[in-house]
Design an enzyme around this catalytic site. Sequence first.
Site, PDB file in Angstrom:
ATOM      1  N   HIS A   1     -66.825   2.177 -84.711  1.00 61.55           N
ATOM      2  CA  HIS A   1     -67.340   1.750 -86.000  1.00 61.55           C
ATOM      3  C   HIS A   1     -66.383   2.952 -86.851  1.00 61.55           C
ATOM      4  O   HIS A   1     -66.257   3.700 -86.479  1.00 61.55           O
ATOM      5  CB  HIS A   1     -68.470   2.588 -86.525  1.00 61.55           C
ATOM      6  CG  HIS A   1     -68.459   4.094 -86.049  1.00 61.55           C
ATOM      7  ND1 HIS A   1     -69.056   4.506 -87.116  1.00 61.55           N
ATOM      8  CD2 HIS A   1     -69.220   4.262 -84.616  1.00 61.55           C
ATOM      9  CE1 HIS A   1     -68.618   6.027 -85.998  1.00 61.55           C
ATOM     10  NE2 HIS A   1     -69.634   5.863 -84.958  1.00 61.55           N
TER      11      HIS A   1
ATOM     12  N   HIS B   1     -50.291  -0.258 -83.295  1.00 63.63           N
ATOM     13  CA  HIS B   1     -50.510  -1.483 -81.883  1.00 63.63           C
ATOM     14  C   HIS B   1     -51.237  -0.743 -80.947  1.00 63.63           C
ATOM     15  O   HIS B   1     -50.764   0.911 -80.496  1.00 63.63           O
ATOM     16  CB  HIS B   1     -48.826  -1.472 -81.156  1.00 63.63           C
ATOM     17  CG  HIS B   1     -49.046  -2.329 -79.008  1.00 63.63           C
ATOM     18  ND1 HIS B   1     -47.898  -2.632 -78.542  1.00 63.63           N
ATOM     19  CD2 HIS B   1     -50.452  -2.788 -79.108  1.00 63.63           C
ATOM     20  CE1 HIS B   1     -48.956  -2.922 -77.373  1.00 63.63           C
ATOM     21  NE2 HIS B   1     -50.278  -3.125 -77.941  1.00 63.63           N
TER      22      HIS B   1
END
Lengths: 374, 244
Positions: free
Chosen positions: B168, B177
């Site tokens: 979150h 990446h």
Amino acid sequence: MRIVVVGGWAPSLLKFRGPLLAAMVGRGHQVTAMAADQDAETTAGLADIGVDFQAIGVERAGLDPRRDVQLVRELQHRMRALRAEQFFAYTIKPVVYGAMAARAAGVPRRAAMITGLGYAFAPPSSVKHRAVSAVARGMYRLGLAQCQQVFFQNPDDKAEFGRLGLLPKRTAVEIVRGSGVDVDHYAVAPLEMASSEGRTFLFVGRLLADKGIREYAAMARAVRAVRPATRFLVAGWLDPNPTSVSQAELDGWIREGSIEYLGAQADIRPAIARAQVLVLPSYREGTPRSVLEAMSMGRAIITTDAPGCRETIVDGEQGLLVPVRDAAALTRAGLALTDDPALLQRMGTAARQRIVQLYDARAVANHMLDTLGL
Amino acid sequence: MLTSGRLSRVDLSRGARDTAAVSAQRSLNPLYVIGAGGHAKVVIATAQSIMLPLGGEPVALWPDIRVRDDNTAIHGRSIMGITVEGDNASILRDPHFCAVLAIGNNGVRARIGTTAKCRFATVIHHQSIVHSTVRIGTGTVVFAGAIVQPDTVIGAHCIINTGASVDHDCVLGDAVHIAPGARLAGGVTVGARSFIGIGAVVAPGITIGDDVIIGAGAAVVRDIPSGTTAVGVPARPLTPRERL
């Protein structure tokens, strides 16, 4: 010059023809507007721009010949009493009966506007539909033969009328950009990009199969399966039109959570402001007002590569064009815009620019009056 | 006033309509995968995983996937049954095409992503879990088994690789990446073009700068400044000599 303008539905005189009527008055003409179902708001609004209003007994649908004969007599009587010099009508019955009445009343200049082909020109779905279509076409042929000037809102409608032999050779034809849009009334609303609200799409119009409402509902379901935060609003209403969806079908879409139903809106602007994209998957339009209004407010458009719709945007610039009756393509277009806020912003800005340049109602009205030599 | 009439006629010509009809088809189809390496296979598989429930048989979101690569030596070769058909430039410069960058190098993805004129697709695997509050930038790919938790914001042209998890309230810049199996705890910030290596873990609230490389299996428990490479458990930046 004394001009009589006849429409089918009284509020359309202000909503759709207001700028045209105002331009007529502005050029020093005396204008009387006629339509069915008088309402106080329309009468007052017309009085404000210096236009007299007279209610007449026209019904938008229905095919009772006795009532229609009465209507022609009534229109003839009124135009003669006014000593009208220019007649102008739009939508099927006012055009057909009005033009016949105007000629009988000795109105020397007669013009008509074809605002859309509607049910009567859709591919026939039944024997009754075929019969209604044949009658409607015959009526148009009769009515347009009485006019010296016909306006179309898109090149496809003009071509269709030509193909069906509804345009007499000596009738002049001009294509105008619908009725345009009031660019001040439909001012730019900042794009609300709040992520908590998700991306919001909007459909505006009667809930007719021909407007592509079923494709819109399918798109809503499919886009939300992949991007659950996306919202699909519908500002419209069920209609007595034969291709309207049923209350049960609408309820089903609402219950499954695909669409949020706003109902009919007296003022569409707040709904447009809430959405980032206006979707009109229609099979055919004259010039779709909802698209012009949303563009004027700076919204990207997804519409079909169909007559009337395809002219409103340049594909990839102010929005995306998809094939008609293709829910998959519609969904792909929806996802493309859902995922690309920069693209939405760019298309919204381009949409407003296109409207200001080409669809300003005052410019469209002046174009029509110039064509009529008024 | 005459101008408006003239404009109408020009723009409503048949030619303009035919162009619109053609581009209506090509602007939504096909999806061009840019790059034909191993990573492209997973991008293709991910794009193929997405089916649309349109009533009746589900319909593929991208029924027509094509592959491009600037390496002319592999033109004509097949990848996942798709023939590599040509170079990238003609696709990238045309706003009517829709593409996704299947290029592992973060800097290259970032550069192409900002200069290209084409549209980019966001490709999220059918079997990943992305919360509805997550904002994901254009051109980002999320592979199978990846999990992205509420209120996280992911930039454009990122890769959330197989089985990675981003918890979150994380914020990921453009062209980041997250390698397979890497785990970001809640509230982690990752700067643009940074690479989080395979199986690395990042503790809650950590800030990782731009152009950072986190080595495979590293455990990041302190902030990492931009431009550095950090490895190990706990992760520490490599000195310039170590980097050689």
